[in-house]
Design an enzyme around this catalytic site. Structure first.
Site, mmCIF file in Angstrom:
data_model
loop_
_atom_site.group_PDB
_atom_site.id
_atom_site.type_symbol
_atom_site.label_atom_id
_atom_site.label_comp_id
_atom_site.label_asym_id
_atom_site.label_seq_id
_atom_site.Cartn_x
_atom_site.Cartn_y
_atom_site.Cartn_z
ATOM 1 N N ARG A 69 0.840 -1.209 0.000
ATOM 2 C CA ARG A 69 0.000 0.000 0.000
ATOM 3 C C ARG A 69 0.875 1.259 0.000
ATOM 4 O O ARG A 69 0.469 2.312 -0.434
ATOM 5 C CB ARG A 69 -0.967 -0.003 1.190
ATOM 6 C CG ARG A 69 -1.845 1.255 1.272
ATOM 7 C CD ARG A 69 -3.147 1.045 2.055
ATOM 8 N NE ARG A 69 -2.963 0.356 3.300
ATOM 9 C CZ ARG A 69 -2.406 0.907 4.396
ATOM 10 N NH1 ARG A 69 -1.993 2.167 4.372
ATOM 11 N NH2 ARG A 69 -2.261 0.210 5.497
ATOM 12 N N TYR A 122 -14.718 16.427 -16.841
ATOM 13 C CA TYR A 122 -15.143 15.038 -16.951
ATOM 14 C C TYR A 122 -16.341 14.800 -16.011
ATOM 15 O O TYR A 122 -16.367 15.322 -14.892
ATOM 16 C CB TYR A 122 -13.957 14.146 -16.566
ATOM 17 C CG TYR A 122 -14.286 12.683 -16.635
ATOM 18 C CD1 TYR A 122 -14.464 12.042 -17.847
ATOM 19 C CD2 TYR A 122 -14.432 11.942 -15.475
ATOM 20 C CE1 TYR A 122 -14.788 10.700 -17.902
ATOM 21 C CE2 TYR A 122 -14.746 10.594 -15.518
ATOM 22 C CZ TYR A 122 -14.922 9.983 -16.735
ATOM 23 O OH TYR A 122 -15.238 8.658 -16.791
ATOM 24 N N ASP A 205 -6.145 18.556 -15.570
ATOM 25 C CA ASP A 205 -6.427 17.217 -16.092
ATOM 26 C C ASP A 205 -5.925 17.205 -17.529
ATOM 27 O O ASP A 205 -6.481 17.865 -18.402
ATOM 28 C CB ASP A 205 -7.935 16.923 -16.018
ATOM 29 C CG ASP A 205 -8.282 15.509 -16.502
ATOM 30 O OD1 ASP A 205 -7.506 14.942 -17.297
ATOM 31 O OD2 ASP A 205 -9.342 14.985 -16.104
ATOM 32 N N LYS A 230 -6.772 6.005 -20.509
ATOM 33 C CA LYS A 230 -6.890 6.509 -21.881
ATOM 34 C C LYS A 230 -5.572 6.306 -22.641
ATOM 35 O O LYS A 230 -5.168 5.178 -22.793
ATOM 36 C CB LYS A 230 -7.340 7.968 -21.836
ATOM 37 C CG LYS A 230 -8.541 8.219 -20.884
ATOM 38 C CD LYS A 230 -9.816 7.508 -21.299
ATOM 39 C CE LYS A 230 -10.860 7.399 -20.197
ATOM 40 N NZ LYS A 230 -11.260 8.663 -19.573
HETATM 41 C C1 LIG Z 1 -11.841 9.044 -18.334
HETATM 42 C C2 LIG Z 1 -11.493 10.345 -17.780
HETATM 43 C C3 LIG Z 1 -11.398 10.539 -16.382
HETATM 44 C C4 LIG Z 1 -11.704 9.445 -15.379
HETATM 45 O O1 LIG Z 1 -10.771 8.429 -15.420
HETATM 46 P P1 LIG Z 1 -11.078 6.902 -14.959
HETATM 47 O O2 LIG Z 1 -9.780 6.222 -15.269
HETATM 48 O O3 LIG Z 1 -12.224 6.414 -15.769
HETATM 49 O O4 LIG Z 1 -11.391 6.935 -13.516
HETATM 50 C C5 LIG Z 1 -11.017 11.792 -15.947
HETATM 51 N N1 LIG Z 1 -10.778 12.810 -16.792
HETATM 52 C C6 LIG Z 1 -10.873 12.654 -18.131
HETATM 53 C C7 LIG Z 1 -10.596 13.813 -19.018
HETATM 54 C C8 LIG Z 1 -11.237 11.424 -18.668
HETATM 55 O O5 LIG Z 1 -11.358 11.295 -19.986
#
Ligand SMILES: *Cc1c(COP(=O)(O)O)cnc(C)c1O
Length: 420
Positions: A69, A122, A205, A230
């Site tokens: 952890r 998001y 982000d 992604k």
């Molecule tokens: C998919 C996404 C998230 C969330 O990510 P997860 O891996 O699904 O928890 C956050 N920000 C953006 C821009 C995303 O495309």
């Protein structure tokens, strides 16, 4: 003589890994273990002193392995490699993008604080901000990508809580229409409300453009977050997240991660290391395909408008300027308005054969979806109108297929729309 520096893509296969510590294995094994054996009790004591911040780490001292952890080789090596692309001091990987994002928001906000954030974010982030943070007494101000610095500052001043601004959180380009937000402008807004020496952190982000095509830390951001699900993962087979920044900020993030226990597991770490080896070739091919897909759509009579960083209108000087300043590529996300509303959009989506009808993005396979009824179904009408998320809008994440096959698939699906 200056030391020769290899580029990140050349280091993704080896950086941070010592084969001699793993029986000479060329690849880092999966350390599927919960705990690590100390050589002696003194060693255990020394490791815990550093892990719990009871003393500073010695100059050449490495943080010893204690418990998965807190740390695990598959995560540590991955974090070192991921840091190279953004030029960050340190990185923390999480079990999802959402856990990276919610950990940042929880670490830097407390009851009574003010959060400035960009809309749209998001959907999961938006939900956490509006339904969880507000429950804990955090106050909110949002802004849209087309608002000026003066308008945003005014909006904050109108709340009478400028002195409580504790975090600025943005997402650029905005999903799904690719509108850019100026990262340097957000830095200036944060600095405008700063009292004393301490910076108000700016978190970005960077899922849509990172880690190759945009480096927010170089434009004044303090923290970068990713859904590693992604582009970084890139194969639609793993959910993961990451946060990067300075040593001081990351010590706080890693501290909270230890106690929330939302770190990624070794198997996820291993999968992401494997993905990083091909990150650059994948992303370059995706961006190259997107250029041609966007051009084909732009020229098609059934398509009204294409939202793509390679097709920012000439007269939109502001957006062009931001693009030049902070983006290194036109990316691989393309959205477009199809004529005929939801009915036409659905016909198009249902007719696609090679391109898959699914949300998510950044993977090897191309994906298509309808933001108004899918990823952005939850966005209010006013925001949808302000952002251009209409019934006509279709979003594409362009993959690594042969571009002629992608265009063939889009063309045959658009041909069917004509026959409504
Ligand atoms: C998919 C996404 C998230 C969330 O990510 P997860 O891996 O699904 O928890 C956050 N920000 C953006 C821009 C995303 O495309």
């Amino acid at each position: 003589m200056e030391e020769y520096k290899n580029r990140p893509e050349s280091l993704m296969m080896s950086y941070g890994y010592k084969p001699e510590l793993s029986e000479g294995a060329i690849k880092c094994p999966i350390f599927q273990t919960s705990t690590f054996v100390f050589k002696r009790a003194e060693e255990g004591k020394a490791f815990f002193e550093v892990a719990y911040g009871l003393r500073e780490k010695g100059h050449d001292e490495e943080l010893g392995l204690i418990y998965s952890r807190l740390n695990n080789p598959d995560l540590e090596i991955l974090e070192n490699r991921l840091s190279l692309w953004d030029g960050a001091d340190d990185c923390a990987v999480f079990e999802s993008g959402m856990s990276a994002i919610s950990t940042v928001l929880m670490e830097f906000l407390k009851p009574g604080d003010l959060l400035l954030y960009s809309s749209p974010t998001y959907g999961g982030t938006d939900h956490f901000i509006n339904h969880v943070l507000t429950k804990w007494g955090v106050k909110l101000v949002n802004f849209f990508p087309n608002q000026s610095k003066e308008e945003i500052i005014q909006k904050i001043e109108d709340t009478g809580m400028g002195d409580k601004l504790a975090l600025v959180y943005i997402e650029t380009p905005a999903n799904p229409t690719n509108t850019l937000i100026d990262i340097e402008m957000c830095r200036e807004i944060a600095d405008h409300f700063k009292e004393g020496e301490e910076r108000i952190p700016l978190a970005v982000d960077n899922t849509y453009m990172g880690p190759l095509w945009q480096h927010p830390l170089k434009h004044g951001a303090d923290l970068v977050v990713y859904s590693a699900t992604k582009y970084i993962g890139g194969h639609s087979d793993v959910i993961a997240g990451a946060c990067l920044g300075s040593s001081e900020h990351m010590a706080r993030i890693k501290g909270l991660r230890t106690f929330l226990g939302n770190m990624a597991g070794p198997w996820t770490g291993w999968l992401l290391m494997r993905s990083l080896e091909t990150l650059k070739v994948r992303m370059e091919r995706q961006a190259k395909n997107a250029v041609e897909v966007a051009q084909f759509l732009e020229d098609h009579p059934k398509v009204d408008k294409v939202y793509y960083l390679g097709l920012i209108p000439e007269d939109d000087k502001g957006q062009k300027e931001i693009f030049k300043k902070q983006c290194k590529s036109t990316g691989a996300m393309v959205a477009f308005d199809i004529q005929g509303g939801e009915k036409a959009a659905f016909k198009f989506l249902n007719q696609l054969k090679l391109i898959k009808l699914a949300v998510s993005l950044g993977s090897t396979e191309s994906l298509a979806e309808h933001p108004a009824t899918m990823t952005h179904a939850d966005v209010g009408k006013e925001a949808k109108d302000a952002l251009g998320i209409s019934e006509n809008l279709v979003r594409l994440s362009v993959g690594v297929e042969h571009v002629d096959d992608l265009i063939h698939d889009i063309k045959q699906a658009l041909d069917e729309v004509k026959n409504l």
